[in-house]
Design a protein around this motif. Structure first.
Motif, PDB file in Angstrom:
ATOM      1  N   LEU A 116     -12.632  25.124 110.651  1.00 42.73           N
ATOM      2  CA  LEU A 116     -11.978  24.638 109.439  1.00 42.73           C
ATOM      3  C   LEU A 116     -11.807  25.822 108.496  1.00 42.73           C
ATOM      4  O   LEU A 116     -12.609  26.745 108.495  1.00 42.73           O
ATOM      5  CB  LEU A 116     -12.834  23.547 108.788  1.00 42.73           C
ATOM      6  N   ARG A 117     -10.762  25.768 107.695  1.00 43.56           N
ATOM      7  CA  ARG A 117     -10.451  26.914 106.830  1.00 43.56           C
ATOM      8  C   ARG A 117     -10.269  26.439 105.388  1.00 43.56           C
ATOM      9  O   ARG A 117      -9.410  25.604 105.105  1.00 43.56           O
ATOM     10  CB  ARG A 117      -9.186  27.620 107.330  1.00 43.56           C
ATOM     11  N   VAL A 118     -11.078  26.973 104.476  1.00 40.33           N
ATOM     12  CA  VAL A 118     -10.952  26.702 103.041  1.00 40.33           C
ATOM     13  C   VAL A 118     -10.350  27.938 102.389  1.00 40.33           C
ATOM     14  O   VAL A 118     -10.916  29.036 102.495  1.00 40.33           O
ATOM     15  CB  VAL A 118     -12.322  26.364 102.409  1.00 40.33           C
ATOM     16  N   VAL A 119      -9.221  27.765 101.717  1.00 37.37           N
ATOM     17  CA  VAL A 119      -8.507  28.879 101.096  1.00 37.37           C
ATOM     18  C   VAL A 119      -8.478  28.693  99.585  1.00 37.37           C
ATOM     19  O   VAL A 119      -8.001  27.665  99.082  1.00 37.37           O
ATOM     20  CB  VAL A 119      -7.067  28.990 101.643  1.00 37.37           C
ATOM     21  N   ASP A 120      -8.986  29.692  98.875  1.00 39.17           N
ATOM     22  CA  ASP A 120      -9.009  29.686  97.413  1.00 39.17           C
ATOM     23  C   ASP A 120      -7.750  30.400  96.901  1.00 39.17           C
ATOM     24  O   ASP A 120      -7.588  31.605  97.101  1.00 39.17           O
ATOM     25  CB  ASP A 120     -10.272  30.382  96.913  1.00 39.17           C
ATOM     26  N   ILE A 121      -6.869  29.659  96.242  1.00 36.49           N
ATOM     27  CA  ILE A 121      -5.612  30.205  95.737  1.00 36.49           C
ATOM     28  C   ILE A 121      -5.859  30.856  94.374  1.00 36.49           C
ATOM     29  O   ILE A 121      -6.436  30.240  93.483  1.00 36.49           O
ATOM     30  CB  ILE A 121      -4.549  29.101  95.585  1.00 36.49           C
ATOM     31  N   GLY A 122      -5.375  32.096  94.206  1.00 36.47           N
ATOM     32  CA  GLY A 122      -5.617  32.790  92.947  1.00 36.47           C
ATOM     33  C   GLY A 122      -7.096  33.020  92.749  1.00 36.47           C
ATOM     34  O   GLY A 122      -7.651  32.717  91.681  1.00 36.47           O
ATOM     35  N   CYS A 123      -7.743  33.606  93.760  1.00 39.81           N
ATOM     36  CA  CYS A 123      -9.209  33.665  93.795  1.00 39.81           C
ATOM     37  C   CYS A 123      -9.815  34.604  92.760  1.00 39.81           C
ATOM     38  O   CYS A 123     -11.016  34.539  92.488  1.00 39.81           O
ATOM     39  CB  CYS A 123      -9.671  34.083  95.183  1.00 39.81           C
ATOM     40  N   GLY A 129     -23.786  28.198 101.886  1.00 41.93           N
ATOM     41  CA  GLY A 129     -23.827  27.792 103.293  1.00 41.93           C
ATOM     42  C   GLY A 129     -23.751  26.302 103.535  1.00 41.93           C
ATOM     43  O   GLY A 129     -23.885  25.845 104.684  1.00 41.93           O
ATOM     44  N   ARG A 130     -23.528  25.499 102.488  1.00 38.82           N
ATOM     45  CA  ARG A 130     -23.540  24.045 102.635  1.00 38.82           C
ATOM     46  C   ARG A 130     -22.370  23.510 103.455  1.00 38.82           C
ATOM     47  O   ARG A 130     -22.453  22.422 104.024  1.00 38.82           O
ATOM     48  CB  ARG A 130     -23.530  23.372 101.260  1.00 38.82           C
ATOM     49  N   LEU A 131     -21.268  24.251 103.505  1.00 41.85           N
ATOM     50  CA  LEU A 131     -20.080  23.719 104.178  1.00 41.85           C
ATOM     51  C   LEU A 131     -20.189  23.753 105.689  1.00 41.85           C
ATOM     52  O   LEU A 131     -19.452  23.055 106.383  1.00 41.85           O
ATOM     53  CB  LEU A 131     -18.836  24.492 103.723  1.00 41.85           C
ATOM     54  N   GLY A 132     -21.065  24.590 106.230  1.00 44.54           N
ATOM     55  CA  GLY A 132     -21.255  24.648 107.672  1.00 44.54           C
ATOM     56  C   GLY A 132     -20.712  25.925 108.290  1.00 44.54           C
ATOM     57  O   GLY A 132     -19.809  26.567 107.749  1.00 44.54           O
ATOM     58  N   ALA A 133     -21.259  26.273 109.444  1.00 40.15           N
ATOM     59  CA  ALA A 133     -20.886  27.519 110.107  1.00 40.15           C
ATOM     60  C   ALA A 133     -19.481  27.478 110.684  1.00 40.15           C
ATOM     61  O   ALA A 133     -18.922  28.528 111.028  1.00 40.15           O
ATOM     62  CB  ALA A 133     -21.894  27.811 111.222  1.00 40.15           C
ATOM     63  N   ASP A 134     -18.892  26.290 110.821  1.00 38.85           N
ATOM     64  CA  ASP A 134     -17.548  26.171 111.385  1.00 38.85           C
ATOM     65  C   ASP A 134     -16.454  26.304 110.333  1.00 38.85           C
ATOM     66  O   ASP A 134     -15.272  26.115 110.629  1.00 38.85           O
ATOM     67  CB  ASP A 134     -17.388  24.834 112.100  1.00 38.85           C
ATOM     68  N   VAL A 135     -16.821  26.656 109.099  1.00 41.00           N
ATOM     69  CA  VAL A 135     -15.850  26.757 108.003  1.00 41.00           C
ATOM     70  C   VAL A 135     -15.604  28.222 107.674  1.00 41.00           C
ATOM     71  O   VAL A 135     -16.533  28.967 107.343  1.00 41.00           O
ATOM     72  CB  VAL A 135     -16.340  26.008 106.744  1.00 41.00           C
ATOM     73  N   GLU A 136     -14.344  28.641 107.757  1.00 37.97           N
ATOM     74  CA  GLU A 136     -13.935  29.988 107.359  1.00 37.97           C
ATOM     75  C   GLU A 136     -13.531  29.960 105.890  1.00 37.97           C
ATOM     76  O   GLU A 136     -12.755  29.105 105.472  1.00 37.97           O
ATOM     77  CB  GLU A 136     -12.763  30.458 108.213  1.00 37.97           C
ATOM     78  N   LEU A 137     -14.061  30.894 105.123  1.00 37.89           N
ATOM     79  CA  LEU A 137     -13.796  30.958 103.683  1.00 37.89           C
ATOM     80  C   LEU A 137     -12.901  32.144 103.382  1.00 37.89           C
ATOM     81  O   LEU A 137     -13.237  33.287 103.701  1.00 37.89           O
ATOM     82  CB  LEU A 137     -15.112  31.075 102.919  1.00 37.89           C
ATOM     83  N   VAL A 138     -11.747  31.861 102.754  1.00 43.25           N
ATOM     84  CA  VAL A 138     -10.751  32.893 102.488  1.00 43.25           C
ATOM     85  C   VAL A 138     -10.316  32.809 101.030  1.00 43.25           C
ATOM     86  O   VAL A 138      -9.966  31.736 100.534  1.00 43.25           O
ATOM     87  CB  VAL A 138      -9.506  32.725 103.399  1.00 43.25           C
ATOM     88  N   GLY A 139     -10.326  33.946 100.344  1.00 45.14           N
ATOM     89  CA  GLY A 139      -9.806  34.028  98.986  1.00 45.14           C
ATOM     90  C   GLY A 139      -8.501  34.806  98.987  1.00 45.14           C
ATOM     91  O   GLY A 139      -8.397  35.835  99.647  1.00 45.14           O
ATOM     92  N   VAL A 140      -7.491  34.328  98.254  1.00 41.82           N
ATOM     93  CA  VAL A 140      -6.180  34.966  98.231  1.00 41.82           C
ATOM     94  C   VAL A 140      -5.741  35.153  96.787  1.00 41.82           C
ATOM     95  O   VAL A 140      -5.876  34.234  95.966  1.00 41.82           O
ATOM     96  CB  VAL A 140      -5.131  34.127  98.992  1.00 41.82           C
ATOM     97  N   ASP A 141      -5.212  36.332  96.475  1.00 43.48           N
ATOM     98  CA  ASP A 141      -4.711  36.591  95.127  1.00 43.48           C
ATOM     99  C   ASP A 141      -3.559  37.593  95.213  1.00 43.48           C
ATOM    100  O   ASP A 141      -3.540  38.472  96.089  1.00 43.48           O
ATOM    101  CB  ASP A 141      -5.821  37.145  94.222  1.00 43.48           C
ATOM    102  N   LEU A 142      -2.600  37.480  94.282  1.00 43.68           N
ATOM    103  CA  LEU A 142      -1.462  38.386  94.243  1.00 43.68           C
ATOM    104  C   LEU A 142      -1.814  39.716  93.597  1.00 43.68           C
ATOM    105  O   LEU A 142      -1.045  40.676  93.693  1.00 43.68           O
ATOM    106  CB  LEU A 142      -0.294  37.740  93.493  1.00 43.68           C
ATOM    107  N   ASN A 143      -2.967  39.787  92.921  1.00 41.84           N
ATOM    108  CA  ASN A 143      -3.375  41.014  92.263  1.00 41.84           C
ATOM    109  C   ASN A 143      -4.296  41.811  93.192  1.00 41.84           C
ATOM    110  O   ASN A 143      -5.423  41.400  93.477  1.00 41.84           O
ATOM    111  CB  ASN A 143      -4.092  40.703  90.950  1.00 41.84           C
TER     112      ASN A 143
END
Length: 315
Positions: free
Chosen positions: A114-121, A134-148
């Motif tokens: 599973l992939r959680v993406v933070d927009i404008g991180c 770590g509460r979301l689980g090891a199967d969750v990919e955490l990605v932050g994205v920003d234009l800056n």
């Protein structure tokens, strides 16, 4: 600043941070920004204080120094991280994501990550907090994205120093090679207005996306006063103080958010802790969500009776 200036629309609805960084609407390439243009725009809006702050920013041949602007924004976002920490935004987001992702897992036939993406991180506080918890689980990919790029570079440095399992991307969150399972953000929605807000939600309706959860300022009569008190007490940078108060006045109302979120159909728009069911003294930020129709019932069940009672849809 007197409380009289905190009345609705007394402070012009322009944030300096939105004016000092301009990008091409098609390519997202950063464009030169003339300082006198920023100052003139703030003065035209009647914001003399904002104009003074902008006028003091370094420029070369009349063009704002992009490196100086980026250093300033990194400093402001570093201070803003305290706001997220004190308001427990990371914990509150996790409280919603844990049951939401549980509902997603129950409905999926495969065990794909599973992939959680933070927009404008920004500096990636949300992503880093979720990774550390770590509460979301090891199967969750955490990605932050920003234009800056400067904010992303600093977020990457912080994640490396903290040895956290997450990553950050400079670019458009909606143009990643792989879509998000869940899109999230904090303090972003009030920067987006009108048709652009509708388009923002519509972009999250792709077949690979199960839900979104966006925290932003709760629009109520106490928000500007609370923002003024907090930013005067906690923020040292005048730019951060200025924009913090203006952001509270730019907050979208509940009905406006639900109407805009409906453009993410078939996702069902929902609001957690809406104005009529929350204490304005306690609810500073609250999220608007969207979930696939088949996920709403299991998500509510996972939230429990009390949590589900705080979740409402459009009237």
């Amino acid at each position: 600043m007197s409380l009289r200036r905190l009345e609705p629309f007394a402070v012009p609805l322009l944030e300096i941070s939105d004016l000092v960084v301009v990008r091409d609407p098609v390519t997202a390439e950063r464009l030169p920004v003339r300082k006198d243009g920023v100052v003139a725009e703030l003065l035209a809006a009647g914001d003399r204080r904002g104009a003074r702050i902008a006028a003091a920013m370094p420029a070369v041949d009349g063009v704002l120094d992009p490196l100086a602007v980026d250093r300033r924004l990194v400093a402001v976002h570093t201070e803003l991280q305290r706001l997220s920490e004190e308001l427990r935004i990371g914990d509150r987001l996790a409280d919603l994501l844990v049951p939401l992702l549980a509902a997603v897992r129950a409905e999926r036939a495969d065990a794909a990550p599973l992939r959680v993406v933070d927009i404008g991180c920004g500096l990636g506080y949300l992503v880093r907090r979720l990774a550390a918890d770590g509460r979301l689980g090891a199967d969750v990919e955490l990605v932050g994205v920003d234009l800056n790029a400067a904010l992303v570079t600093e977020a990457e440095r912080l994640a490396r120093d903290e040895e956290l399992p997450c990553r950050f991307v400079h670019g458009d969150a909606f143009r990643l090679p792989e879509p998000a399972t869940v899109y999230v953000s904090t303090g972003l929605l009030h920067h987006i207005r009108g048709a652009a807000l509708e388009a923002f939600f519509a972009a999250q309706a792709g077949p690979g996306t199960a839900a979104f959860c966006h925290f932003d300022i709760a629009a109520n009569s106490l928000a500007p006063i609370g923002a003024w008190v907090f930013h005067r007490a906690r923020m040292r940078d005048p730019l951060g103080r200025h924009d913090g108060v203006v952001s509270a006045q730019r907050a979208h109302g509940d009905a406006e958010l639900l109407q805009a979120a409906a453009h993410a159909g078939p996702l069902v728009p929902l609001l957690y802790e809406p104005r009529g069911r929350s204490n304005p003294f306690c609810t500073t930020l609250r999220p608007v969500l969207g979930v696939r129709p088949e996920l709403e019932a299991p998500f509510r069940a996972a939230l429990g009776p009390r949590g589900s009672a705080r979740l409402v849809g459009a009237a």
